[in-house]
Scaffold this active site. Structure first.
Site: not given
Ligand code: PEP
Length: 231
Positions: A7-8, A90
């Site tokens: 979810f960040k 990450h």
């Molecule tokens: C992430 O940040 O781990 C990611 C995969 O984001 P997104 O799916 O929005 O590219």
């Protein structure tokens, strides 16, 4: 398949609870028993969620039990919510928050020592990708510096930085080649991350050596995440 939702800095405790309620209602009936779901909400949304259909983990924590580390969260705080799953490495933490490989390796070693399940993220910039697979692999391998790749409770998430949140997914050929190369280096489950969504999950999950996906944007509402999980 493994489906992990990151979810960040999105969602509150209340909206996370609502989200998990919706997820649970659907997964209870339709989850393939071979699939595994991980949800990584923000730290303030942790609560006593319990379900055999999904595991809640954290996007980050500090490698310490407790102490004088202003603004950080350690083991003591995670234990209150029975958290034993963590994302480490990450690209947003590496590039925006400035975590070095050395700090990341310390974090990995600490949480490994505690027996945590670790999803360890690696990925290259567009500049490196454009130099070809040898440069990509050299870079990805350097992100295992200091990491015990024999640890049995970790998985790798390969996330090309240029594909994260951009809507630009790596091609099937790029994912296939990179995952095949990675499998030779680290024999653990390999997740792909980078703009995974309902429209491309079938193609991505069919790739050999893709054992799961790490999803940002498309995990933010339960309907679009369920579309992936139940595709
Ligand atoms: C992430 O940040 O781990 C990611 C995969 O984001 P997104 O799916 O929005 O590219």
């Amino acid at each position: 398949m493994i489906y992990a939702a990151n979810f960040k800095t999105n969602h509150t405790r209340q909206s996370t609870r609502e989200y998990l309620g919706k997820l649970q209602a659907k997964l209870l009936l339709e989850l393939n028993p071979n699939d595994k779901i991980y949800i990584f909400p923000p730290l303030t949304a942790l609560d006593e969620y319990s379900s055999s259909d999904f595991t809640v983990g954290v996007q980050n924590a500090y490698p310490v039990e407790k102490g004088a580390f202003t603004g950080e969260v350690g083991l003591e705080q995670l234990a209150e919510f029975n958290i034993n799953t963590i994302l480490i490495g990450h690209s947003e933490r590496r590039d925006i928050l400035g975590e070095s490989q050395e700090q990341i390796a310390k974090k990995f070693a600490f949480f490994k020592e505690q027996g945590f399940k670790i999803i360890y993220c690696i990925g290259e910039s567009l500049e490196i990708r454009e130099q070809g697979i040898e440069s990509v692999m050299e870079h990805l391998i350097s992100q295992f510096d200091g990491i015990d790749t024999t640890y049995e409770n970790f998985m790798v998430a390969y996330e090309p930085i240029w594909a994260i949140g951009t809507g630009r997914t790596a091609s099937v050929e790029e994912i296939t080649q990179t995952h095949n190369e990675l499998k030779k280096v680290v024999d653990r489950p390999l997740l792909y991350g980078g703009s995974v969504k309902g429209a491309n999950i079938a193609q991505i999950s069919a790739i050999e050596n893709v054992n799961g996906v790490l999803v940002g944007g498309a995990s933010l509402n339960p309907e679009s995440f369920l579309e992936l999980v139940l595709h």
